[in-house]
Scaffold this motif. Structure first.
Motif, PDB file in Angstrom:
ATOM      1  N   LYS A 138     -21.613  18.183 -34.289  1.00 14.71           N
ATOM      2  CA  LYS A 138     -21.604  16.755 -34.000  1.00 14.71           C
ATOM      3  C   LYS A 138     -22.955  16.053 -33.838  1.00 14.71           C
ATOM      4  O   LYS A 138     -23.804  16.783 -33.578  1.00 14.71           O
TER       5      LYS A 138
ATOM      6  N   SER B 270     -25.902  13.598 -32.200  1.00 14.65           N
ATOM      7  CA  SER B 270     -26.206  13.064 -30.904  1.00 14.65           C
ATOM      8  C   SER B 270     -25.915  11.622 -30.659  1.00 14.65           C
ATOM      9  O   SER B 270     -25.961  10.734 -31.848  1.00 14.65           O
ATOM     10  N   ASN B 271     -25.762  11.091 -29.556  1.00 10.75           N
ATOM     11  CA  ASN B 271     -25.619   9.788 -29.148  1.00 10.75           C
ATOM     12  C   ASN B 271     -26.907   8.986 -29.153  1.00 10.75           C
ATOM     13  O   ASN B 271     -27.478   9.046 -27.885  1.00 10.75           O
ATOM     14  N   TYR B 272     -27.414   8.498 -30.226  1.00  7.01           N
ATOM     15  CA  TYR B 272     -28.789   8.095 -30.169  1.00  7.01           C
ATOM     16  C   TYR B 272     -28.668   6.729 -29.413  1.00  7.01           C
ATOM     17  O   TYR B 272     -29.906   6.266 -28.772  1.00  7.01           O
ATOM     18  N   TRP B 273     -27.677   5.995 -29.342  1.00  6.80           N
ATOM     19  CA  TRP B 273     -27.550   4.921 -28.569  1.00  6.80           C
ATOM     20  C   TRP B 273     -27.680   5.172 -27.025  1.00  6.80           C
ATOM     21  O   TRP B 273     -28.403   4.274 -26.235  1.00  6.80           O
ATOM     22  N   LEU B 274     -27.261   6.308 -26.556  1.00  6.52           N
ATOM     23  CA  LEU B 274     -27.154   6.457 -25.357  1.00  6.52           C
ATOM     24  C   LEU B 274     -28.922   7.150 -25.279  1.00  6.52           C
ATOM     25  O   LEU B 274     -29.443   6.454 -24.157  1.00  6.52           O
TER      26      LEU B 274
ATOM     27  N   GLU C  24     -21.928  11.765 -23.780  1.00  4.64           N
ATOM     28  CA  GLU C  24     -22.140  12.404 -25.047  1.00  4.64           C
ATOM     29  C   GLU C  24     -21.460  13.628 -25.098  1.00  4.64           C
ATOM     30  O   GLU C  24     -21.413  14.643 -24.677  1.00  4.64           O
TER      31      GLU C  24
ATOM     32  N   ARG D 219     -21.072  15.507 -27.475  1.00  2.00           N
ATOM     33  CA  ARG D 219     -21.809  16.695 -28.151  1.00  2.00           C
ATOM     34  C   ARG D 219     -22.206  17.759 -27.312  1.00  2.00           C
ATOM     35  O   ARG D 219     -22.355  19.113 -27.514  1.00  2.00           O
TER      36      ARG D 219
END
Length: 794
Positions: free
Chosen positions: A9, A11-15, A161, A163
């Motif tokens: 998966k 990563s949640n780059y927005w986070l 997240e 992931r």
């Protein structure tokens, strides 16, 4: 806590971006402790990112957020301790240790030492200020660790997240929860308590500085006022026109009474000096005989009012810092000269006597912002220009200033003199304030550390009480392999404090005992089963012999049944031929007689013979078809068929039969392919049977025939408004020689084979025949057959 990352998966780059921006933005906020910008909480977001993504994300965010400390504190000393804090959290994650515990230990051991080393070696701070800085960093560190822990668990709760997954043991969860609760509540209480203590201590120091400022201003004003009055008294005596000797004695007497004057002099109306005190002052002067160019003379000459000059360094009579005070004197109402005294400003150093000069430094500046007097601690010289100095321009009530002992904090108070346009600035040292506040802060840190230690001890004890029995049970279950000795699984420990664990242990012991009893019974059952298996094997051997014999008998019986079936089929075929031949003869002869006019008187009887013969022929056909379908010897011959054109003649024939009755037959067709592959003979046989039954059992009303096609299934439904069938008898009507009930057979006749043969034909054609009906409301028979469009293979 163990962290697992799903690499499949993203990563949640927005986070990451959002928390990074928050880390910087929060550090720009002024969160007060003792000053307006004491607390920086941005590193909490770097801690949360470190827990979620590791050091590769957390460390850059910590560096970025810490750079804001330069904007707040105007130095980079704050970067190192906060970066090391993130490294400590990363180490705790790597070693799977308590994040909170490691964070608290870091600030109580390494963190404050790093702060002391940086500020002590690179900054010029006094010991008191340095101690306060260290303690405030520790409290700030506690806040960031607690807030970072809370942010992480908030994000974990909403699965921000996906992931990353975490596995937390019960012991660690209990330790973190208890420690967080205690430290969070204690930190909030201590924070607001310290804020209140800070305000109280600051106000006390500020009031003391205000008092000292007022006292110095009063003393300075009084000093100048008294000396001005002394000169005015001398001027009053001069109006009586004394001799020079009397004038000298008078001036000397005033000088003796007011020794703060360096010199006293009297001039005439032109500015020539008449007398001085001391008497030898003129002897020491080489070029000062006339003072008409001095402001203390011409200002008085022009205004005829008392005059006070700005501070200046003496000339002619010495070079001490002085201020000239002068008043006019008159003879017969005319200006006769001035009386001037050079007031020594070194006496200003005595104004602070008895008011804590070691804690309060004062500065006196004239209207041009030049130094008249400054405490030595300021390091200013007489007449230094201070127009740009923060002491005179800042709006802040406190300042950090350098002194011989390092950087100190001061509370600043200012007041204008009433006698002169001089500004008195008093800097009250905040050392006592800082020291008192530091003691409170140190006590708070010690209290927090003590609470943390006590909490850890209590939580570890509680955790041990909760988890040890469970761990022992798990270990025993994991390591026990001897099912023959289950008594070793019985738990012998005690849990005095937790009732549920005691019940769990008791239940586990009871379960072990039951399991042991069950295994004992199982062993006995196994023994019995072994004996039974032996007997069963013997019985099986005997049964196998009998089955073999029975199989041979069945093969013989099957052969006989097959032969009988062949005989039956042959018999039915022969009977069909033997019966059909005379029937056709009878029907043919009947048709001839019906056509003969001479036999008209027997016409009714002949029609009855014809109907009975055709009915008998239909029965013979049904029996023959039933036998063929039972034997699986009824072949299908699908041919291209236009369904609508095929069905319409059948409908028309029945419409003719019912033309004179109150029964109506409708045909409804959906969109059909041009041709489909179907056995026309068998399809006609089924439709004819369904229409025949519908007409037979419907005296009046409506019969509706619907055609539908959903490739490759052709659907034909026949709905009547006849007598209907009960739900209990619907399955029975498809059985051979069965009808809805006996009354039906008596009333309507029939063999009961029509629907049976129709369903068998429908299934043979890849479909089915179904019925839905309600008594008194009518019935619907739905025929489905496999009928692919012509041109496709079946």
């Amino acid at each position: 806590m163990q962290r697992t990352v799903d690499s499949s998966k993203k990563s949640n780059y927005w986070l990451i971006a959002g928390l990074s921006l928050l880390a910087v933005a929060v550090n720009f906020l002024r969160i007060p402790l003792f000053d307006d910008n004491q607390i920086l909480l941005g590193n909490a977001f770097a801690i949360a990112l470190t827990i979620i993504y590791g050091i590769r994300v957390g460390l850059p965010v910590a560096l970025l957020a810490s750079l804001v400390s330069f904007y707040q504190w105007e130095h980079f000393y704050g970067i190192t301790p906060f970066v090391l804090e993130v490294l400590a959290i990363a180490l705790a994650m790597h070693r799977q240790r308590s994040i909170l515990l490691i964070g608290v230990i870091y600030w109580l051991t390494i963190g404050w030492l790093v702060v002391a080393l940086l500020y002590g070696s690179l900054g010029d701070y006094s010991e008191v200020v340095l101690r306060g800085i260290i303690l405030k960093y520790i409290l700030n560190g506690f806040f960031t660790v607690l807030l970072g822990f809370a942010i992480f668990h908030g994000l974990r709760a909403i699965n921000a997240e996906p992931r990353v997954r975490y596995r937390t043991e019960l012991a660690e969860m209990l330790v973190n929860t208890g420690l967080f609760t205690v430290l969070f509540v204690a930190s909030l209480v201590i924070y607001f308590w310290l804020r209140a203590v800070n305000v109280e201590l600051y106000l006390q120091t500020e009031k003391q500085t205000q008092f000292v400022t007022q006292l110095i201003a009063d003393r300075t004003n009084t000093h100048f006022e008294q000396n001005h009055l002394a000169l005015a008294a001398a001027a009053q005596q001069l109006s009586e026109q004394p001799t020079l000797l009397e004038l000298q004695r008078s001036i000397s007497a005033i000088h003796d009474k007011y020794p703060e004057f360096i010199t006293l002099l009297v001039t005439d109306e032109r500015g020539d000096i008449l007398v001085t005190s001391p008497i030898d002052a003129l002897a020491s002067a080489t070029d000062v005989i006339n003072v008409a160019d001095r402001d203390y003379f011409y200002q008085v000459q022009q205004t005829l009012l008392p005059f006070s000059s700005n501070a200046f360094r003496g000339r002619g009579f010495g070079n001490d810092p002085i201020v000239a005070l002068s008043v006019p004197y008159f003879n017969n109402g005319n200006f006769a000269g001035v009386v001037e005294g050079s007031l020594n400003l070194t006496m200003l150093a005595q104004l602070g006597n008895g008011i804590g000069a070691d804690q309060h430094y004062y500065l006196i500046t004239d209207s041009n912002n030049r130094v008249v007097f400054a405490s030595p601690q300021f390091g200013f010289d007489f007449l230094d220009e201070l127009s740009g100095s923060a002491l005179l321009t800042t709006d802040q009530s406190s300042l950090m200033m350098n002194s011989a002992e390092g950087v100190h904090g001061f509370i600043i108070e200012r007041q204008l003199m009433s006698q002169k346009e001089w500004l008195i600035t008093v800097a009250g040292s905040m050392d006592s304030y800082e020291e008192s506040l530091g003691e409170y802060l140190l006590g708070s840190i010690v209290l927090l550390a003590g609470l943390a230690m006590l909490s850890i001890m209590a939580i570890f004890r509680l955790t041990n009480s909760l988890t040890r029995p469970i761990a022992e049970l798990v270990e025993k279950l994991h390591n026990h392999h001897d099912l023959g000795n289950l008594s070793r699984l019985t738990h012998t420990g005690t849990t005095r404090y937790v009732h549920e664990l005691s019940e769990l242990q008791q239940s586990f012991s009871n379960f072990t005992n039951r399991l042991r009893d069950t295994l004992t019974d199982l062993r006995q059952s196994n023994s019995m089963n072994s004996e039974l298996n032996k007997r069963l094997q013997q019985a099986n051997d005997l049964l196998e012999e009998r089955v073999q014999e029975r199989t041979e008998q069945l093969e013989i019986a099957l052969h006989s049944a097959s032969a009988a079936s062949n005989v039956k089929s042959q018999f039915l075929a022969n009977m069909s031929h033997e019966v059909r031949t005379p029937l056709h003869g009878v029907l043919g002869l009947t048709e001839i007689l019906l056509a003969d006019p001479s036999a008209e008187q027997f016409h009714d009887k002949l029609e009855l013979i014809e109907q009975s013969g055709r009915h008998l022929l239909s029965i013979v056909d049904d029996i023959l078809d039933f036998a063929k379908t039972e034997a699986g010897k009824l072949p299908l011959q699908p041919v291209p068929t236009a369904v609508l054109a095929f069905v319409e003649p059948l409908i028309t024939s029945y419409q003719k039969r019912t033309a004179e009755s109150s029964l109506t037959i409708h045909l409804i067709s959906a969109e059909l392919p041009e041709q489909v592959l179907v056995d026309q003979t068998r399809l006609r046989q089924i439709i004819d049977n369904l229409l025949s039954n519908a007409v037979k059992f419907t005296a009046q009303g409506l019969i509706e025939v619907k055609l539908d096609y959903r490739a490759p299934i052709l659907s034909i439904s026949v709905t009547d408004s006849g007598i209907g069938i009960s739900s209990e008898r619907i399955d029975a009507i498809f059985e051979p020689f069965e009808q809805a009930d006996l009354s039906t057979t008596k009333t309507f006749g029939g063999t009961g084979l029509g629907l049976t043969i129709s369903r068998q034909l429908a299934r043979l054609m890849g479909g089915d025949l179904l019925c839905s009906s309600r008594p008194g409301e009518g019935s619907t028979f739905t025929l489905t057959v496999d009928a692919p469009p012509a041109g496709e293979s079946t």
